[in-house]
Design a protein around this motif. Sequence first.
Motif, mmCIF file in Angstrom:
data_model
loop_
_atom_site.group_PDB
_atom_site.id
_atom_site.type_symbol
_atom_site.label_atom_id
_atom_site.label_comp_id
_atom_site.label_asym_id
_atom_site.label_seq_id
_atom_site.Cartn_x
_atom_site.Cartn_y
_atom_site.Cartn_z
ATOM 1 N N ASN A 141 5.103 -6.174 2.470
ATOM 2 C CA ASN A 141 5.608 -5.001 3.171
ATOM 3 C C ASN A 141 4.817 -3.758 2.769
ATOM 4 O O ASN A 141 4.132 -3.753 1.737
ATOM 5 N N PRO A 142 4.911 -2.698 3.589
ATOM 6 C CA PRO A 142 4.193 -1.462 3.238
ATOM 7 C C PRO A 142 4.549 -0.942 1.853
ATOM 8 O O PRO A 142 3.744 -0.304 1.188
ATOM 9 N N THR A 143 5.792 -1.201 1.433
ATOM 10 C CA THR A 143 6.210 -0.829 0.083
ATOM 11 C C THR A 143 6.860 -2.048 -0.571
ATOM 12 O O THR A 143 7.301 -2.970 0.103
ATOM 13 N N GLY A 144 6.910 -2.040 -1.881
ATOM 14 C CA GLY A 144 7.559 -3.137 -2.582
ATOM 15 C C GLY A 144 6.575 -4.192 -3.042
ATOM 16 O O GLY A 144 5.384 -4.156 -2.728
ATOM 17 N N PRO A 145 7.072 -5.175 -3.806
ATOM 18 C CA PRO A 145 6.206 -6.209 -4.381
ATOM 19 C C PRO A 145 5.740 -7.229 -3.348
ATOM 20 O O PRO A 145 6.256 -7.288 -2.228
ATOM 21 N N GLY A 146 4.764 -8.029 -3.739
ATOM 22 C CA GLY A 146 4.233 -9.077 -2.873
ATOM 23 C C GLY A 146 3.150 -9.823 -3.611
ATOM 24 O O GLY A 146 2.984 -9.665 -4.828
ATOM 25 N N PRO A 147 2.383 -10.674 -2.918
ATOM 26 C CA PRO A 147 1.309 -11.432 -3.570
ATOM 27 C C PRO A 147 0.341 -10.511 -4.314
ATOM 28 O O PRO A 147 -0.015 -9.445 -3.824
ATOM 29 N N ARG A 148 -0.068 -10.942 -5.497
ATOM 30 C CA ARG A 148 -1.020 -10.185 -6.306
ATOM 31 C C ARG A 148 -2.373 -10.891 -6.296
ATOM 32 O O ARG A 148 -2.460 -12.087 -6.044
ATOM 33 N N LEU A 149 -3.401 -10.153 -6.617
ATOM 34 C CA LEU A 149 -4.744 -10.728 -6.654
ATOM 35 C C LEU A 149 -4.812 -11.885 -7.640
ATOM 36 O O LEU A 149 -5.423 -12.921 -7.362
#
Length: 217
Positions: A141-149
């Motif tokens: 999402n535009p804000t918040g957590p998600g997949p990391r490198l």
Amino acid sequence: MIRRLYRSLTTTAATLALATALAGPVTAQGVPTVDTQNIAQEIRQLQLLASTGLRISEALSLSCDDLTEDGLMIRKGKFGKSRLVPLHASTRAVMERYLDQRRIVRDAGHDLFVLGHGHAPTATRAHVVFVRIVRKLGYRNPTGPGPRLHDLRHTFAVRSLETCGNDLRSVLRHMRALSTYLGHVDIANTYWYLEATPVLLQMIAATAEQTWIGGVA
């Protein structure tokens, strides 16, 4: 989610589509507001991370001489360790295509991965580009957590272990090889990936249960 992202990063068509999409709107003269060539190069870099499990610091430290016939020579690994990382034929083919593109960069230095200015991107830029990609693909999402490198490294390790199937001895042998391949100082760091592999955890639990029942009997 990260596995779908992995597949989105490993095809030529997806690379071109992403580079075009991430370039954003064009100027009145039809020129993209973001350098499409730079974005394409950075996607190639992410493809290497996904297919080898390298740390981003290791990838950005690579020089052209580190790409050898035997694989990638990692000279600046964690804690100063060096290692040779063999490359799958498909990964080498991607690297060869990348090198063809790299030759058009003027005044390119010794860094393997370069942008238009001839030098490797910073780790911060790599992280920012990755977040833009996962957002463009709808995985964050535009804000918040998600997949990391760094999740690309985790996914590589888990997928590698899953290829062992239900053979526990094969898993344990593979674990030692994977620990060396990933550049872990302690194999205990590699065993952590078992926690992220439900199928293998179930197999180990079932084997332990059978052993325990057999001992009681």
